[in-house]
Design an enzyme around this catalytic site. Structure first.
Site: not given
Ligand SMILES: *Cc1c(COP(=O)(O)O)cnc(C)c1O
Length: 428
Positions: A144, A239, A267
């Site tokens: 994601y 990511d 995060k």
């Molecule tokens: C949570 C998450 C996102 C998206 O971040 P948001 O602040 O919810 O937009 C993107 N990549 C990873 C790996 C994530 O865990």
């Protein structure tokens, strides 16, 4: 435990907010029942609107690595708020957090702050496309990267060459530039690159996957991606929205000693306020406006409250590196405890964990990619989830989510959790 007021609040929310929630992962659709409404939180605990106390294993989906309402972060936000909440002009604070982030994370010279992980990943891909002058990207099924159009592509059956949109609203034109690969399958990636010679701008990957449960990379997988990218002039985007400042001060790049070209954060970097960031070596970052041609902007980017929270959080992690060791030990203790009681109760399961990330899958086979993650027994998970909720333990309302261990959890909390899992798993 009773959740009467939460159910009432949910009924009211549903009338005004689609599904009653502002992010779908908060819904209880996969497990049944209605979401818990939170009143406050402190340390390892959530306090809900019915007066229940819950041990929290979600921790706002990652940010609260030191526990809820962590005092230095709260103080920093309060102090900054008194001085004005947004200016849309530069502040010294932005340079301070940038300097600390660049010092903590390997292989980055410059960083740009945004408001979410979604924005960070979306902007990183645009930058990679602008820099390489190529259009296509490779992403992995089950990873994601936020909800921007080009990432909402899932593996359909055998969708190897071209992705197909799995959310209405994503155009076929966008979907065709996202190629899907299997996590932990290097050969699959090599085949995609071969079939799209000189067309791929970037490979984006969760270097430790956390959005299909926790799936660590197989030995050699990330090294192989690095080599394929170098050989084919493709940018490797890590990511690290979930893993950054969590698995090590420098994220997975540091933990596994692999160099990425662009790194995305979210995060933890915001200490619980809406922050994302992307970073790279100077040559790449200078491609961004106003220096370079790739446009990216944000009215509230670098917001003083968000930067103050993020800076206090990063300082805490920077000044006490033993945190990562403590987190790892707590996670290993929990994993061993869960393993013991589930075995004793003849449950079929697999536990994946690394650092402070852990997931329990109700399937015996190794969970290494999206397909194997999807094999878990969802009926067992529902009983597990609701059983734990009754015991005062909150895990994500989905079998595909990672649990996040925080420094605020005590060994008493972990023992309580293991005993609760023992009790609940006897009812499967
Ligand atoms: C949570 C998450 C996102 C998206 O971040 P948001 O602040 O919810 O937009 C993107 N990549 C990873 C790996 C994530 O865990």
């Amino acid at each position: 435990m009773l959740y009467k007021r939460s159910s009432q609040l949910f009924a009211e929310a549903e009338k005004l907010i689609p599904g009653g929630v502002n992010s779908p992962v908060r819904a209880f659709k996969a497990v049944g029942g209605t979401p818990i409404f939170v009143k406050s939180a402190k340390g390892a605990y959530l306090y809900d609107e019915d007066g229940n106390r819950l041990i929290d294993y979600i921790n706002s989906w990652g940010p609260m690595i030191l526990g809820h309402a962590y005092e230095p972060v709260v103080q920093a936000v309060i102090e900054k708020a008194k001085l004005g909440t947004s200016f849309g002009m530069p502040t010294e604070l932005e340079t301070q957090i940038a300097a600390l982030a660049v010092a903590m994370v390997p292989n980055i010279d410059k960083i740009r702050f945004v408001n979410s992980g979604t924005e960070a990943c979306m902007s990183a891909v645009r930058l990679a496309r602008g820099f390489t002058k190529r259009d296509k990207i490779i992403k992995f099924a089950g990873c994601y990267h936020g909800h921007s159009d080009s990432f909402l592509i899932q593996a359909g059956s055998g969708a190897i060459t071209f992705g197909s949109p799995n959310s209405p609203g994503v155009t076929a034109g966008t979907a065709k530039d996202t190629l899907l690969a299997k996590y932990n399958d290097l050969e699959n990636v090599a085949t995609l690159i071969e079939a799209n010679k000189n067309e791929i701008a970037a490979i984006i990957v969760e270097p430790v996957a956390g959005n299909m449960g926790c799936i660590p990379p197989n030995k050699g997988f990330l090294e192989g991606l690095r080599q394929l990218c170098t050989d084919n002039n493709i940018l490797l985007i890590f990511d690290e929205v979930m893993t950054g400042f969590r698995l090590a001060a420098g994220g997975v790049q540091e933990l596994l000693n692999i160099t990425a070209d662009i790194v995305c954060f979210g995060k933890v970097i915001g200490g619980g306020l809406p922050v994302g960031a992307f970073a790279a070596r100077e040559e790449i970052m200078n491609y961004l406006a106003p220096l370079g041609p790739v446009y990216q902007a944000g009215t509230l980017s670098g917001n003083p409250l968000a930067m103050a929270a993020g800076l206090a959080m990063l300082q805490a992690l920077h000044n006490d590196r033993a945190i990562f060791q403590r987190l790892e030990e707590k996670t290993a203790y929990l994993a061993a405890g869960i393993d013991k009681v589930l075995k004793a109760n003849n449950v079929t399961f697999t536990i994946n964990s690394i650092g402070s990330m852990i997931s329990v899958h109700f399937d015996a086979a190794p969970v290494v990619d999206f397909k194997t993650a999807a094999n878990g027994d969802n009926e067992t998970f529902k009983k597990f989830f609701h059983g734990l909720l009754q015991e005062g333990i909150y895990i994500a309302p989905s079998a595909y989510e990672t649990w996040f261990i925080t420094d605020a959890l005590t060994y008493e909390d972990l023992d309580f959790t293991i005993r609760a899992i023992d009790k609940v798993s006897k009812t499967f």
